[in-house]
Enzyme design. Structure first.
Site, PDB file in Angstrom:
ATOM      1  N   ASP A   5       0.855  -1.188   0.000  1.00 20.41           N
ATOM      2  CA  ASP A   5       0.000   0.000   0.000  1.00 20.41           C
ATOM      3  C   ASP A   5       0.888   1.233   0.000  1.00 20.41           C
ATOM      4  OD1 ASP A   5      -2.532   1.396   0.151  1.00 20.41           O
ATOM      5  OD2 ASP A   5      -1.931   1.980   2.163  1.00 20.41           O
ATOM      6  N   GLU A  27      -5.554  10.680   7.642  1.00 22.62           N
ATOM      7  CA  GLU A  27      -4.124  10.763   7.981  1.00 22.62           C
ATOM      8  C   GLU A  27      -3.883  11.736   9.142  1.00 22.62           C
ATOM      9  OE1 GLU A  27      -1.276   9.367   6.406  1.00 22.62           O
ATOM     10  OE2 GLU A  27      -2.538   8.050   5.193  1.00 22.62           O
ATOM     11  N   CYS A  51     -11.191   3.506  -1.979  1.00 22.97           N
ATOM     12  CA  CYS A  51      -9.914   3.992  -1.451  1.00 22.97           C
ATOM     13  C   CYS A  51      -9.726   3.356  -0.083  1.00 22.97           C
ATOM     14  CB  CYS A  51      -9.960   5.516  -1.327  1.00 22.97           C
ATOM     15  SG  CYS A  51      -8.526   6.225  -0.505  1.00 22.97           S
ATOM     16  N   CYS A  61      -3.765  -1.030  -2.273  1.00 19.10           N
ATOM     17  CA  CYS A  61      -3.957   0.375  -2.649  1.00 19.10           C
ATOM     18  C   CYS A  61      -4.787   0.452  -3.929  1.00 19.10           C
ATOM     19  CB  CYS A  61      -2.587   0.997  -2.862  1.00 19.10           C
ATOM     20  SG  CYS A  61      -2.627   2.716  -3.348  1.00 19.10           S
TER      21      CYS A  61
HETATM   22  N1  DGL Z   1      -4.017   3.923  -0.702  1.00 18.68           N
HETATM   23  C1  DGL Z   1      -4.621   4.921  -1.554  1.00 18.68           C
HETATM   24  C2  DGL Z   1      -5.827   4.307  -2.272  1.00 18.68           C
HETATM   25  O1  DGL Z   1      -6.398   3.333  -1.860  1.00 18.68           O
HETATM   26  C3  DGL Z   1      -5.046   6.143  -0.781  1.00 18.68           C
HETATM   27  C4  DGL Z   1      -3.881   6.972  -0.281  1.00 18.68           C
HETATM   28  C5  DGL Z   1      -3.020   7.512  -1.400  1.00 18.68           C
HETATM   29  O2  DGL Z   1      -3.458   8.390  -2.160  1.00 18.68           O
HETATM   30  O3  DGL Z   1      -1.893   7.044  -1.494  1.00 18.68           O
HETATM   31  O4  DGL Z   1      -6.215   4.800  -3.302  1.00 18.68           O
END
Ligand code: DGL
Length: 272
Positions: free
Chosen positions: A11, A153, A185, A74
């Site tokens: 991720d 975050e 996300c 991710c």
């Molecule tokens: N892990 C990202 C996603 O699932 C969210 C955080 C990022 O933008 O890196 O899209």
């Protein structure tokens, strides 16, 4: 023996722990190795070539550790690399987009599905393509929500501001008469109560993490990859390119267990 090896999860940071948590819940005897690229997070607003390069660096690190399967937790990374990954490795690999799309199709009655995600996830239309492949009749509305990841975050979930940001960002969706919304996300499941509050109880929220862990379980069954060491307490490994203490604090809070976090070797996450 391959089946005793760990599951590798990547991720851009801590968000993928929502996926790791589901895997640990549904596959409690499996060992995981999680890599979070916190030093280069967020991926969501980066150019595609960076997301691709960074993701394959993390994948290579996990392949060197001889994992038995790869989970691209991710959404942003998955939106960019999944097709290339399938074509370039023999390792079983799973992303969150196809499982999330399948869960949404199972949930919808009206065929009106919304997708929210980072700018890249929405721009690539990865969910939209997956949904349309499965059912071309669907009506899909996609919306990028770049303000949502910072809320998680920066640990601002409990604030009035969080509710206001979510309400104003999601207001275009209210006109769409959606009955299902994909939380596309890693961070959004943590905002689910607020999102539900804004959109109302008639909208079913889809958490891709649950479905991804379910499909990983099916994949292991089909390929005889379940560990046969069911009595062992697996020792999980967590690597981050960022601050190990912050990762450990958030990780322990989200996973509800003690974890040991190591620094990702700097060579792995060097900028090209
Ligand atoms: N892990 C990202 C996603 O699932 C969210 C955080 C990022 O933008 O890196 O899209």
């Amino acid at each position: 023996m391959k089946r005793q090896q760990a599951i590798g999860i990547i991720d851009s940071g801590v968000g993928g722990l929502t996926v790791a948590r589901e895997i640990l819940r549904q596959l409690p005897h499996e060992q995981i190795i999680y890599v979070g690229d916190n030093a280069r997070c967020p991926y969501g607003s980066r150019p595609t070539h960076e997301i691709r390069a960074f993701s394959f660096q993390l994948i290579q690190f996990l392949q060197n550790l001889d994992v038995k399967a790869l989970v691209i937790a991710c959404n942003t990374a998955g939106a960019v690399i999944m097709d290339e990954l399938y074509a370039s490795t023999n390792l079983p690999a799973i992303g969150v987009i196809e499982p999330g799309a399948r869960a949404a199709i199972a949930a919808t009655r009206s065929g009106r599905i919304g997708v929210i995600g980072t700018e890249t996830t929405i721009r690539t239309a990865a969910y939209e393509r997956a949904l349309k492949r499965m059912n071309p009749e669907l009506t899909i509305t996609s919306l990028a929500c770049p303000a949502f990841v910072p809320l998680v975050e920066q640990q601002l979930l409990e604030t009035v501001n969080a509710h206001d940001v979510i309400e104003s960002t999601l207001s275009p969706l209210k006109r769409e008469q959606l009955d299902t919304l994909i939380l596309g996300c890693t961070h959004y499941p943590l905002l689910a109560p607020l999102i539900q509050d804004v959109l109302g109880a008639s909208v079913t929220l889809i958490n891709s993490a649950e479905e991804t862990a379910r499909e990983l379980t099916d994949l292991f069954t089909a390929r005889a990859l379940h560990t046969d060491n069911a009595s062992a307490e697996p020792v999980h490994q967590f690597f981050t390119s960022g601050d190990t203490h912050i990762f450990q604090e958030i990780g322990e809070q989200w996973l509800g267990r003690e974890i040991r976090v190591q620094s990702l070797p700097t060579a792995v996450s060097q900028m090209d």
